[in-house]
Write a protein that holds these residues in place. Structure first.
Motif, short mmCIF file in Angstrom:
data_model
loop_
_atom_site.label_atom_id
_atom_site.label_comp_id
_atom_site.label_asym_id
_atom_site.label_seq_id
_atom_site.Cartn_x
_atom_site.Cartn_y
_atom_site.Cartn_z
N PHE A 1 1.02 -1.16 -0.05
CA PHE A 1 0.17 0.08 0.23
C PHE A 1 0.70 1.13 -0.21
O PHE A 1 2.00 1.31 0.51
CB PHE A 1 -0.90 -0.13 1.35
CG PHE A 1 -2.05 -0.98 1.12
CD1 PHE A 1 -3.22 -0.52 0.74
CD2 PHE A 1 -1.73 -2.24 1.70
CE1 PHE A 1 -4.13 -1.59 0.72
CE2 PHE A 1 -2.87 -3.15 1.64
CZ PHE A 1 -4.03 -2.89 1.11
N ARG A 2 0.39 2.29 -0.58
CA ARG A 2 1.01 3.55 -0.63
C ARG A 2 0.08 4.63 0.00
O ARG A 2 -1.10 4.86 -0.37
CB ARG A 2 1.43 3.99 -2.24
CG ARG A 2 2.04 5.22 -2.09
CD ARG A 2 2.84 5.40 -3.63
NE ARG A 2 1.72 5.29 -4.65
CZ ARG A 2 0.81 6.16 -5.38
NH1 ARG A 2 1.13 7.50 -4.91
NH2 ARG A 2 0.14 5.82 -6.32
N ASP A 3 0.95 5.32 0.90
CA ASP A 3 0.03 6.59 1.75
C ASP A 3 -0.10 7.71 0.46
O ASP A 3 0.92 8.30 0.09
CB ASP A 3 0.80 7.02 2.71
CG ASP A 3 0.21 8.01 3.73
OD1 ASP A 3 -0.88 8.74 3.19
OD2 ASP A 3 0.34 8.31 4.92
N VAL A 4 -1.47 7.98 0.14
CA VAL A 4 -1.78 9.04 -0.88
C VAL A 4 -2.90 10.01 -0.05
O VAL A 4 -3.46 10.65 -1.12
CB VAL A 4 -2.52 8.39 -1.96
CG1 VAL A 4 -1.63 7.38 -2.83
CG2 VAL A 4 -3.77 7.58 -1.65
N SER A 5 -2.52 10.16 1.18
CA SER A 5 -3.53 11.16 1.84
C SER A 5 -3.58 12.72 1.28
O SER A 5 -4.33 13.40 1.10
CB SER A 5 -3.12 10.92 3.34
OG SER A 5 -3.03 9.68 3.91
N VAL A 6 -2.02 12.81 1.13
CA VAL A 6 -1.75 14.39 0.52
C VAL A 6 -2.04 14.56 -0.87
O VAL A 6 -2.78 15.42 -1.27
CB VAL A 6 -0.41 14.66 1.02
CG1 VAL A 6 0.12 16.09 0.28
CG2 VAL A 6 0.07 14.54 2.36
N ALA A 7 -1.72 13.71 -1.75
CA ALA A 7 -1.90 13.67 -3.21
C ALA A 7 -3.30 13.46 -3.43
O ALA A 7 -3.88 14.17 -4.34
CB ALA A 7 -0.98 12.47 -3.79
N SER A 8 -4.10 12.68 -2.66
CA SER A 8 -5.57 12.71 -2.83
C SER A 8 -6.42 13.94 -2.51
O SER A 8 -7.31 13.99 -2.98
CB SER A 8 -5.98 11.37 -2.18
OG SER A 8 -6.03 11.49 -0.90
N GLY A 9 -5.83 14.47 -1.54
CA GLY A 9 -6.57 15.96 -1.10
C GLY A 9 -7.15 15.55 0.33
O GLY A 9 -7.57 16.34 1.31
N ILE A 10 -7.20 14.22 0.81
CA ILE A 10 -7.73 13.70 2.12
C ILE A 10 -7.06 14.51 3.21
O ILE A 10 -7.79 14.80 4.24
CB ILE A 10 -7.76 12.34 2.15
CG1 ILE A 10 -8.41 11.53 1.15
CG2 ILE A 10 -8.00 11.80 3.38
CD1 ILE A 10 -9.96 11.83 1.28
N ALA A 11 -5.90 14.69 3.03
CA ALA A 11 -5.19 15.30 4.25
C ALA A 11 -5.22 16.76 4.37
O ALA A 11 -4.50 17.57 5.11
CB ALA A 11 -3.70 15.02 3.98
N ALA A 12 -5.90 17.25 3.49
CA ALA A 12 -6.09 18.77 3.41
C ALA A 12 -6.65 19.66 4.60
O ALA A 12 -6.70 20.77 4.92
CB ALA A 12 -6.82 19.18 2.00
N VAL A 13 -7.49 18.65 5.30
CA VAL A 13 -8.37 19.04 6.36
C VAL A 13 -8.46 17.92 7.32
O VAL A 13 -8.69 16.79 6.97
CB VAL A 13 -9.73 19.79 5.96
CG1 VAL A 13 -10.51 18.68 5.17
CG2 VAL A 13 -10.54 20.10 7.24
N ALA A 14 -8.37 18.40 8.59
CA ALA A 14 -8.41 17.46 9.75
C ALA A 14 -9.72 17.57 10.54
O ALA A 14 -10.17 18.60 10.85
CB ALA A 14 -7.36 17.29 10.84
N GLY A 15 -10.34 16.33 10.97
CA GLY A 15 -11.54 16.46 12.01
C GLY A 15 -11.32 15.39 12.86
O GLY A 15 -10.79 14.18 12.61
N PRO A 16 -12.12 15.43 14.00
CA PRO A 16 -11.92 14.37 14.96
C PRO A 16 -12.88 13.28 14.57
O PRO A 16 -13.96 13.07 14.97
CB PRO A 16 -12.46 15.09 16.07
CG PRO A 16 -13.38 16.38 15.70
CD PRO A 16 -12.70 16.49 14.32
N GLY A 17 -12.52 12.36 13.74
CA GLY A 17 -13.37 11.29 13.02
C GLY A 17 -13.61 10.07 13.65
O GLY A 17 -12.46 9.70 14.42
N LEU A 18 -14.75 9.44 13.71
CA LEU A 18 -15.37 8.47 14.46
C LEU A 18 -15.72 7.21 13.35
O LEU A 18 -15.60 6.20 13.41
CB LEU A 18 -15.95 8.55 15.58
CG LEU A 18 -15.35 9.36 16.72
CD1 LEU A 18 -16.23 9.88 18.05
CD2 LEU A 18 -14.26 8.49 17.42
N GLY A 19 -16.83 7.80 12.83
CA GLY A 19 -17.43 6.89 12.10
C GLY A 19 -17.19 6.94 10.42
O GLY A 19 -16.88 8.13 9.91
N LEU A 20 -17.60 6.19 9.74
CA LEU A 20 -17.21 6.04 8.27
C LEU A 20 -17.94 5.19 7.34
O LEU A 20 -18.28 4.24 7.88
CB LEU A 20 -15.78 5.61 8.23
CG LEU A 20 -15.02 4.94 6.82
CD1 LEU A 20 -14.93 6.55 6.11
CD2 LEU A 20 -13.69 4.48 6.98
#
Length: 600
Positions: free
Chosen positions: A266-285
């Motif tokens: 697996f490759r971490d694409v959090s930044v490249a995908s845009g997912i890392a652009a904003v952070a939140g206190p996440g619990l459910g998905l």
């Protein structure tokens, strides 16, 4: 999750209205009115309940709709929160569970996530997760030792899917600390492949889900992270006693997206995908196609912050659109304490709807899907608002429990801040008495309006515990959906579905032979009796848990199925005929009649 009754030791005290105490009073009034908390009869024979579906201590009319079979089938674990008196935040968040067939013998097995770490529990051994295998007689045996799984981290949640397409479901563990990936070897054993897989998440993760966001046939992984440095503050209740903190006392952690590169990597694409652009206190998905364009999106329920809806842009990137599409805040424009998430078409209009569980003194929220991928807060008109305001919801499921053709709703509850006094039915250790809450069951009238029927559900709603995880699946192969519930600091509960059925049923296993696995993300539509019913094949739902990846349908009073169509994860569609009611069928991609879509 802070409900207005706690303050941080690093911050100035808030002004309090006393609403938390008022809510507790209202809760007792409601419970007394519905009569859902009768005393638990003694000297019951669980084996008799397992065989007959009736409560042997009472007449047939008193039979519970959900019969607890935990002891009868051999489940004997207890969740360890690692309580030490310091009120570490992770202790109150409980743990998830999974229903999955790890050995592919056709029977569902059980995975239970555990908590407390050995280095913080002097003189005691590690708190291990447990794997139970279901045998031919329906009894579950603990096979943790022989499986090779030794998950000693502080566990939160789990996700199940076959990430390497070898035909056997693998196991991802979301932890308070370093996550783990366990590869299923196909011989009853698992191997820890975290290091070689490239998954390197050391943040506090809670929920996770496998999905194929780029439609390349390999399952990717989304991990929801919660908070940074969550034990750096000390918090108190209204009486000045130390209690668990809430998320606003800490910085939120960014979520993670891992792209499946094949060959177990697996490759971490959090930044490249845009997912890392904003952070939140996440619990459910939930990972599913929420705007009906054929590509899976991601919805994250954040705790006391706006929710995220990551719309898939088909090029490996995502755009956060929850505010624009109407599912970031409640109907009054307020951020709520999002915990568990369920998805389904509750009003049978062909559009996905979202249900989110929330904190006591708020209410749970139902967002109905609308044209253009939009959502509308329909909580009040659905009948789900007032009844949930005195509970803190975690695990949840939209499922057709009574086979009438519409999706019913189950919510499991447990407080995160002390209540003013114990709830009736709180059969828990002393420490948990003021956190225990009872669960809620609702029946759908077919239009998306729900009736609270908790009083008729039996022990699943009568007993008060600190419930967290919830998974659904057909444990006994009889065509209806049974329920597994976990509790913080308590035992798991397995409930067999004995509800009076209002119709026939169909279970669809959607598989892709070319990928050698379940087709997660497939959308199955059944045409029967003049109705069109739609379900999506998912595993990761609710809170930190994984359910059986099937499309389950109650069909109502019909004796034949006209047609079944499947939209496969790659966007192609097929039609299948000759399927009968009251059956479990496997539909394979390529075996149906192709449906040609008109050009856009």
């Amino acid at each position: 999750m802070l409900d207005g009754s706690g303050v941080s030791g690093r911050m100035l005290p808030r002004q309090h209205s006393g609403f938390g105490v008022l809510a507790d009073i209202c809760s007792l009034i409601i419970l007394a009115a519905v009569g859902c908390r009768e005393g638990t009869p003694e000297h019951r024979d669980p084996a008799a309940a397992l065989q007959t579906g009736r409560d042997p201590a009472g007449p047939p009319a008193a039979a519970p709709w959900f019969t607890e079979i935990t002891a009868a089938v051999g489940l004997a674990a207890t969740h360890d929160a690692g309580i030490q008196g310091a009120y570490r935040f992770q202790e109150i968040m409980g743990a998830g569970c999974a229903l999955f067939d790890f050995d592919r013998d056709g029977a569902l097995d059980i995975y239970l996530v555990n908590g407390g770490q050995p280095d913080r529990r002097p003189g005691r051994g590690p708190a291990l997760d447990r794997l139970y295998r279901q045998s031919a007689d329906g009894v579950f045996g603990d096979v943790t030792e022989s499986s090779g799984i030794r998950a000693t981290g502080y566990g939160m949640g789990c996700a199940v899917a076959d990430y390497d397409n070898d035909g056997y479901p693998d196991l991802f563990l979301a932890n308070f600390g370093r996550d783990q990936l366990w590869h299923n070897n196909g011989d009853g054993t698992f191997t820890d492949v975290t290091e070689s897989s490239g998954i390197d998440n050391d943040l506090w993760s809670v929920s996770a889900s496998f999905f194929d966001y780029d439609r390349d046939g390999l399952l990717d992984l989304f991990v929801v992270n919660y908070l940074l440095d969550p034990n750096s503050a000390r918090c108190y209740d209204m009486s000045g006693r130390v209690d668990y903190c809430g998320p606003q006392n800490f910085l939120p952690a960014p979520d993670k997206l891992y792209h499946n590169e094949g060959k177990g990597r697996f490759r971490d694409v959090s930044v490249a995908s845009g997912i890392a652009a904003v952070a939140g206190p996440g619990l459910g998905l939930v990972c599913a196609d929420l705007n009906q364009d054929g590509w899976d999106d991601v919805y994250v329920a954040n705790d006391q912050d706006r929710n995220f809806l990551w719309i898939n842009r088909h090029d490996g990137t995502f755009e956060e659109s929850a505010i624009v599409l109407g599912c970031a805040f409640d109907r009054n424009g307020r951020a709520e304490a999002g915990m568990g998430v369920a998805i389904g078409d509750v009003d049978q209009d062909g559009l996905p709807d979202l249900f989110i569980t929330h904190l006591r003194n708020e209410s749970n929220t139902l967002y109905r899907g609308a044209a253009g991928g939009n959502f509308i807060d329909a909580t009040d008109m659905s009948g789900l608002g007032m009844s949930s305001a005195t509970f803190t919801g975690f695990g949840t499921a939209l499922s057709d429990f009574d086979h009438d053709g519409d999706l019913d709703l189950l919510v499991v509850n447990g407080a995160v801040k002390r209540r003013s006094w114990p709830m009736p039915g709180a059969e828990v250790d002393t420490f948990w008495q003021l956190y225990a809450e009872s669960n809620l069951l609702y029946l759908n009238d077919g239009t998306g309006r729900f009736q609270d029927v908790s009083a008729r559900a039996g022990p699943i709603c009568r007993r008060a515990e600190v419930s967290r995880g919830l998974a659904v699946g057909d444990i006994d192969g009889d065509g209806d959906l049974d329920v597994l519930v976990t509790a913080d600091g308590g035992p798991p509960r397995l409930f067999r579905n004995d509800m009076p059925k209002k119709g026939r049923w169909l279970v669809v296993h959607a598989v892709d032979p070319a990928l050698n696995r379940v087709a997660l993300g497939a959308v199955v539509r059944v045409f029967a009796g003049g109705r069109s019913l739609q379900r999506t094949v998912l595993a990761g739902l609710g809170y930190a848990s994984s359910s059986q990846p099937i499309a389950h349908f109650g069909l109502g009073d019909v004796d034949r199925i006209d047609d079944v169509t499947v939209r496969w994860p790659d966007g192609t569609k097929e039609r299948f005929s000759g399927i009968t009611v009251d059956s479990a069928v496997t539909l394979s991609r390529g075996a149906g009649l192709a449906i040609e879509e008109p050009p856009p």
